[in-house]
Design a protein around this motif. Structure first.
Motif, PDB file in Angstrom:
ATOM      1  N   ASP A 184       7.911  39.700 -36.762  1.00 58.80           N
ATOM      2  CA  ASP A 184       6.727  41.146 -36.691  1.00 58.80           C
ATOM      3  C   ASP A 184       7.147  42.162 -37.650  1.00 58.80           C
ATOM      4  N   LEU A 185       7.772  42.954 -38.276  1.00 61.68           N
ATOM      5  CA  LEU A 185       7.652  43.219 -38.967  1.00 61.68           C
ATOM      6  C   LEU A 185       7.319  42.545 -40.491  1.00 61.68           C
ATOM      7  N   LEU A 188       4.937  40.484 -40.647  1.00 57.06           N
ATOM      8  CA  LEU A 188       3.080  40.060 -40.267  1.00 57.06           C
ATOM      9  C   LEU A 188       2.840  41.813 -40.325  1.00 57.06           C
ATOM     10  N   TRP A 189       3.467  42.772 -39.803  1.00 59.25           N
ATOM     11  CA  TRP A 189       2.413  44.098 -40.326  1.00 59.25           C
ATOM     12  C   TRP A 189       2.828  44.897 -41.481  1.00 59.25           C
ATOM     13  N   HIS A 190       3.657  44.567 -42.027  1.00 55.39           N
ATOM     14  CA  HIS A 190       3.691  45.140 -43.584  1.00 55.39           C
ATOM     15  C   HIS A 190       2.474  44.420 -44.253  1.00 55.39           C
ATOM     16  N   SER A 228      -0.057  43.359 -43.001  1.00 57.60           N
ATOM     17  CA  SER A 228      -1.122  43.145 -42.722  1.00 57.60           C
ATOM     18  C   SER A 228      -2.257  44.677 -43.490  1.00 57.60           C
ATOM     19  N   SER A 266      -2.469  45.925 -34.455  1.00 58.78           N
ATOM     20  CA  SER A 266      -0.937  45.304 -34.271  1.00 58.78           C
ATOM     21  C   SER A 266       0.151  46.541 -32.694  1.00 58.78           C
ATOM     22  N   ALA A 296      -1.984  41.105 -37.741  1.00 56.79           N
ATOM     23  CA  ALA A 296      -2.071  42.248 -36.588  1.00 56.79           C
ATOM     24  C   ALA A 296      -1.813  41.948 -35.587  1.00 56.79           C
ATOM     25  N   THR A 336       1.752  40.344 -35.217  1.00 62.31           N
ATOM     26  CA  THR A 336       2.524  41.147 -35.314  1.00 62.31           C
ATOM     27  C   THR A 336       2.667  41.878 -33.215  1.00 62.31           C
ATOM     28  N   TYR A 367       6.071  40.981 -31.476  1.00 64.44           N
ATOM     29  CA  TYR A 367       6.493  42.989 -30.736  1.00 64.44           C
ATOM     30  C   TYR A 367       6.785  42.300 -29.556  1.00 64.44           C
TER      31      TYR A 367
END
Length: 292
Positions: A82-83, A85-87, A89, A102, A157, A160, A164
């Protein structure tokens, strides 16, 4: 503290946790290590703090349960993905797109519980969820775009949100048996060990540069992860996973306010209306889950 008193603090604890994780995006933007490396340091700073806090808590008289610990480790891997992919994105799409997509995890959680586990949600809950998501969309509507250039980042996102949702569902299940510190420690350890090789594989800068980076990463680990994510994990023993996921939509509101206060980013009537819609949706979901 009695169980009844803890239950009453579940919702305030959840909201405070969501506010604290609102700092994450600002720290990630300011720190000079790579995006996946920042996620690694978030957990690497948190793990020893969680280990010490866990060692100090009263011992639970529970037999070892490898399956339960395995579940917490899987939760940590999901959180690491999750982290990561988010960072990433954030660098491949607009911040608005990454923020909105996200935060689709409440949809995945509610649908999974509703259709997969028979946890039926009353119509008012779905109305509240739609209101909260509409508020999140309105919050970022000024800079939200759909194009071929942002497609990869947008998909990341959404990924993510999926990971999550998996993390939240596994944490909620683990909290039926173990304390928040136990769950956070094992999940964070697994996440840290997942993110380090990912950071190396991406060729990112891992070592912090100077005291500024060290302080930012310490804040990311202690304030955001131990404080924010820890409060969320603690609260999940006292609220349903569906309601917890909707309440976490406070996080983009908090992030927008912090960005306005600390980075001089725009926060006007448009964003305030989005925040009001999110809070209205959360209250509606809460009322839908209260016994009549």
């Amino acid at each position: 503290m009695t169980p009844a008193a803890q239950a009453r603090l579940g919702v305030p604890g959840l909201v405070l946790g969501a506010v604290l994780i609102g700092f994450a995006a600002i720290v990630v933007r300011l720190v000079e290590v790579g995006p996946t490396a920042a996620a690694f340091w978030r957990l690497a700073v948190a793990v020893p703090v969680l280990w010490l806090a866990r060692a100090a808590q009263p011992k639970q008289d529970l037999p070892p349960d490898r399956a339960a610990i395995g579940l917490m480790l899987v939760a940590g891997v999901a959180f690491a993905l999750d982290l990561a992919l988010w960072h990433r994105s954030i660098h491949l799409t607009s911040v608005a797109n990454a923020t909105l997509m996200s935060n689709l995890s409440p949809v995945f959680i509610a649908l999974t519980l509703h259709f997969g586990f028979g946890d039926r949600h009353p119509p008012r809950f779905w109305i509240g969820l739609i209101l909260a998501l509409a508020g999140a969309a309105w919050l970022v509507a000024d800079s939200f775009t759909i194009s071929h250039e942002t497609a990869v980042g947008d998909l990341m996102a959404i990924g993510t949100a999926v990971f999550y949702a998996i993390y939240q569902l596994l944490v909620s299940r683990s909290r039926r048996r173990y304390t928040a510190l136990d769950v956070m420690f094992w999940a964070s350890l697994a996440g840290m060990l997942t993110l380090l090789p990912m950071s190396l594989a991406f060729g990112e800068r891992i070592a912090p540069i100077g005291w500024r980076d060290l302080l930012l990463l310490a804040a990311l680990g202690v304030v955001v992860h131990v404080g924010g994510q820890g409060l969320i994990a603690w609260a999940q023993a006292h609220v349903t996973a569906s309601f917890a996921s909707v309440t976490l939509l406070v996080q983009p509101v908090a992030a927008a306010v912090f960005a306005w206060a600390l980075l001089n980013e725009r926060f006007g009537a448009h964003q305030a209306l989005g925040g009001v819609l999110i809070l209205t949706g959360i209250v509606t979901c809460r009322l839908a889950r209260l016994p009549r």
